[in-house]
Each structure stands twice: as C-alpha cells, then as structure tokens.
Design a protein around this motif. Structure first.
Motif, PDB file in Angstrom:
ATOM      1  N   PHE A 134       0.851  -1.182   0.000  1.00 24.32           N
ATOM      2  CA  PHE A 134       0.000   0.000   0.000  1.00 24.32           C
ATOM      3  C   PHE A 134       0.890   1.236   0.000  1.00 24.32           C
ATOM      4  CE2 PHE A 134      -2.334   3.367   2.157  1.00 24.32           C
ATOM      5  CZ  PHE A 134      -3.543   3.350   1.493  1.00 24.32           C
ATOM      6  N   ASP A 135       0.831   2.023  -1.058  1.00 24.24           N
ATOM      7  CA  ASP A 135       1.617   3.247  -1.161  1.00 24.24           C
ATOM      8  C   ASP A 135       0.689   4.388  -1.558  1.00 24.24           C
ATOM      9  OD1 ASP A 135       3.382   5.309  -1.592  1.00 24.24           O
ATOM     10  OD2 ASP A 135       4.570   4.259  -3.110  1.00 24.24           O
ATOM     11  N   HIS A 136       0.256   5.148  -0.583  1.00 25.84           N
ATOM     12  CA  HIS A 136      -0.700   6.228  -0.827  1.00 25.84           C
ATOM     13  C   HIS A 136      -0.113   7.402  -1.607  1.00 25.84           C
ATOM     14  CE1 HIS A 136       1.401   7.108   2.877  1.00 25.84           C
ATOM     15  NE2 HIS A 136       0.981   8.349   2.832  1.00 25.84           N
ATOM     16  N   TRP A 137       1.180   7.405  -1.881  1.00 25.04           N
ATOM     17  CA  TRP A 137       1.815   8.453  -2.694  1.00 25.04           C
ATOM     18  C   TRP A 137       2.045   8.014  -4.138  1.00 25.04           C
ATOM     19  CZ3 TRP A 137       1.770  13.179  -1.026  1.00 25.04           C
ATOM     20  CH2 TRP A 137       1.770  13.432   0.340  1.00 25.04           C
ATOM     21  N   SER A 138       1.685   6.804  -4.476  1.00 23.42           N
ATOM     22  CA  SER A 138       1.959   6.299  -5.820  1.00 23.42           C
ATOM     23  C   SER A 138       0.921   6.783  -6.827  1.00 23.42           C
ATOM     24  CB  SER A 138       1.978   4.772  -5.816  1.00 23.42           C
ATOM     25  OG  SER A 138       0.669   4.271  -5.676  1.00 23.42           O
ATOM     26  N   PRO A 139       1.319   6.892  -8.096  1.00 20.17           N
ATOM     27  CA  PRO A 139       0.357   7.231  -9.150  1.00 20.17           C
ATOM     28  C   PRO A 139      -0.744   6.173  -9.277  1.00 20.17           C
ATOM     29  CG  PRO A 139       2.592   7.493  -9.959  1.00 20.17           C
ATOM     30  CD  PRO A 139       2.685   6.846  -8.610  1.00 20.17           C
ATOM     31  N   GLN A 140      -0.402   4.906  -9.008  1.00 16.72           N
ATOM     32  CA  GLN A 140      -1.399   3.835  -9.079  1.00 16.72           C
ATOM     33  C   GLN A 140      -2.488   4.044  -8.032  1.00 16.72           C
ATOM     34  OE1 GLN A 140       1.921   3.300  -8.855  1.00 16.72           O
ATOM     35  NE2 GLN A 140       2.370   2.551 -10.898  1.00 16.72           N
ATOM     36  N   TYR A 141      -2.103   4.454  -6.832  1.00 23.92           N
ATOM     37  CA  TYR A 141      -3.103   4.707  -5.793  1.00 23.92           C
ATOM     38  C   TYR A 141      -3.993   5.883  -6.189  1.00 23.92           C
ATOM     39  CZ  TYR A 141      -5.358   5.714  -1.394  1.00 23.92           C
ATOM     40  OH  TYR A 141      -6.309   5.951  -0.436  1.00 23.92           O
ATOM     41  N   ARG A 142      -3.390   6.928  -6.672  1.00 23.82           N
ATOM     42  CA  ARG A 142      -4.155   8.115  -7.075  1.00 23.82           C
ATOM     43  C   ARG A 142      -5.196   7.759  -8.145  1.00 23.82           C
ATOM     44  NH1 ARG A 142      -0.272  11.319  -6.936  1.00 23.82           N
ATOM     45  NH2 ARG A 142       0.653  10.782  -8.924  1.00 23.82           N
ATOM     46  N   ALA A 143      -4.824   6.894  -9.072  1.00 27.50           N
ATOM     47  CA  ALA A 143      -5.725   6.525 -10.171  1.00 27.50           C
ATOM     48  C   ALA A 143      -6.743   5.460  -9.780  1.00 27.50           C
ATOM     49  CB  ALA A 143      -4.907   6.033 -11.363  1.00 27.50           C
ATOM     50  N   ASN A 144      -6.422   4.626  -8.773  1.00 31.72           N
ATOM     51  CA  ASN A 144      -7.258   3.467  -8.453  1.00 31.72           C
ATOM     52  C   ASN A 144      -7.571   3.344  -6.965  1.00 31.72           C
ATOM     53  OD1 ASN A 144      -7.108   2.312 -11.204  1.00 31.72           O
ATOM     54  ND2 ASN A 144      -4.944   2.100 -10.687  1.00 31.72           N
TER      55      ASN A 144
END
Length: 65
Positions: free
Chosen positions: A11-21
């Motif tokens: 879980f990485d709340h700073w990742s682009p993947q988190y931002r998009a999904n």
C-alpha cells in the motif's frame, strides 16, 4: 495481534497507481478481512481500514509506536 504476526500489504498512498485506483485498492484491502495491516513503503506504516482498528491502535500505543 502482535507486531510479529501483522498482515503486510503493498500500500503506497503516494503512488500514481493509488491516485488513479484508490477506490479499487481500498476495496481490495477491505476484502482481505484485516482491518489493520503493515505497509513497508516510506519506512513502514500501519494502514487502518475501520474505526475499530483506529480505536485499537490508539489504545495500544506501546505496540504501534
């Protein structure tokens, strides 16, 4: 739960993947059945999925410090 038997999630709340999904990632976390998990990102941190987990962590500062 002790620190040694904690569930670990990617879980990485700073990742682009988190931002998009973020909704899908949150749903997958909730589906694990673990309201509390450890993420190794950013030197490690606890991820809490519900209010009961927040209360548990807040009342057991010695384990979760």
């Amino acid at each position: 739960m002790t620190v040694t038997d904690k569930p670990v999630i990617d879980f990485d709340h700073w990742s682009p993947q988190y931002r998009a999904n973020w909704q899908q990632i949150a749903a997958e976390f909730h589906a694990t059945g673990h309201p509390l998990a450890w993420s190794p990102h950013h030197d490690g941190f606890w991820v809490l999925a519900d209010w009961a987990a927040v209360q548990h962590v807040a009342s057991d500062w010695e384990t979760f410090t």
